[in-house]
Design an enzyme around this catalytic site. Structure first.
Site, mmCIF file in Angstrom:
data_model
loop_
_atom_site.group_PDB
_atom_site.id
_atom_site.type_symbol
_atom_site.label_atom_id
_atom_site.label_comp_id
_atom_site.label_asym_id
_atom_site.label_seq_id
_atom_site.Cartn_x
_atom_site.Cartn_y
_atom_site.Cartn_z
ATOM 1 N N GLU A 179 -3.424 -4.998 3.583
ATOM 2 C CA GLU A 179 -2.448 -5.896 2.954
ATOM 3 C C GLU A 179 -2.094 -7.054 3.877
ATOM 4 O OE1 GLU A 179 -1.503 -2.099 0.618
ATOM 5 O OE2 GLU A 179 -1.412 -2.488 2.767
ATOM 6 N N THR A 180 -1.683 -8.148 3.247
ATOM 7 C CA THR A 180 -1.067 -9.280 3.927
ATOM 8 C C THR A 180 0.272 -9.541 3.247
ATOM 9 O OG1 THR A 180 -3.204 -10.252 4.505
ATOM 10 C CG2 THR A 180 -1.308 -11.723 4.519
#
Length: 294
Positions: free
Chosen positions: A47-48
């Site tokens: 994830e970002t």
């Protein structure tokens, strides 16, 4: 040329290059959804996180979570990693006394994060969205997708959502969990879930109670190293089935060992007003602080 500060944070560990890596943009103002998705692909992590001013007066900040393939309404390890990054960089300033509580606005609602300790010793504990149980694929289908026998599955699997939905599958032993080589295409075809999270009611570390692995190929993640939402779903499953006894439950899970990204997750589950309240906690360490030029 627009530029954005970006940090890489390893979550559910204090050891660099262990735990679950996360990219955080502590000020993402000016980015649209398509650009955020492209950045998440570029970062190529599970994830970002993109931070914005809150739209909820009760929240300290708003965050959007992207995998390399799609946006998620909620994510576990990015919640902890984002809070860590905002405090470490001074974007958020709180009194020296702990514990204190941050309020994080997400697409799944505004959720509290309790912070205790200082600096590298900080612990972050998030309250996850109320667990929801959903229909689950047949046992034979799950056994085939995991490439195990039905005898290796130690109880009735369940699909649990804590903002993100996972198929939770209990396996009979640590040995079975270690040896998994699942059919990723079969898991990717499962509708309405991020993937499959498996666990065994035994662990290598004497301080841990369960071993966990999470597979999310549909989200562009072959194996999530240490998964906050997956552990939350396992906690809800354990509290509902009584496998570790009735709630309240408090235990530590280990995950990421098989891929060299060992991490530890504190999980607590209790009944509140007829529903389950799941809390997941961990630590974090920053390993990169740089500039993204677009």
């Amino acid at each position: 040329m627009p530029s954005y500060r970006v940090l890489q944070v390893d979550v559910f560990t204090t050891t660099p290059l262990k735990g679950n890596p996360l990219a955080v943009l502590p000020d993402a103002r000016g980015l649209d959804a398509a650009t955020m998705q492209a950045i998440a692909r570029e970062m190529n992590l599970s994830e970002t996180a993109f931070v914005f001013p809150s739209t909820d007066a009760a929240a300290d900040y708003r965050v959007r979570f992207f995998t390399p393939a799609a946006e998620l309404p909620f994510a576990g390890h990015p919640t902890i990693g984002t809070a860590h990054a905002l405090l470490e960089t001074g974007v958020l300033v709180r009194p020296g006394e702990t514990p204190f509580t941050l309020q994080q606005e997400t697409a799944a609602g505004t959720l509290p994060i309790e912070v205790e300790g200082e600096g590298a010793d900080r612990w972050f504990t998030m309250t996850q969205p109320t667990p929801v149980f959903r229909p689950t694929p047949p046992l034979a289908e799950l056994a085939q997708a995991l490439r195990v026998s039905e005898r290796d599955i130690a109880g009735e699997p369940a699909t649990v959502a804590v903002g993100v939905a996972w198929v939770v599958v209990p396996l009979r032993s640590l040995e079975v969990v270690r040896g998994l080589a699942p059919d990723l295409d079969a898991i990717a075809r499962m509708d309405g879930v991020a993937g499959v999270t498996v666990f065994s009611p035994e662990a290598e570390d004497p301080g841990c109670r369960v071993r966990v692995r999470s597979f999310a190929p549909r989200e562009g993640i072959v194996e999530d190293p240490v998964c906050g939402s997956g552990n939350g779903c396992v906690g809800a499953y354990l509290a509902t089935t009584g496998m570790l006894g009735p709630p309240p439950l408090r235990y530590v899970a280990e995950q990421g060992v098989e891929i060299g990204r060992d991490g530890r997750v504190r999980v607590s589950v209790e009944g509140v007003d007829g529903a389950l309240r799941v809390r997941v906690g961990g630590q974090a360490v920053t390993v990169l602080d740089g500039t993204l030029r677009l």
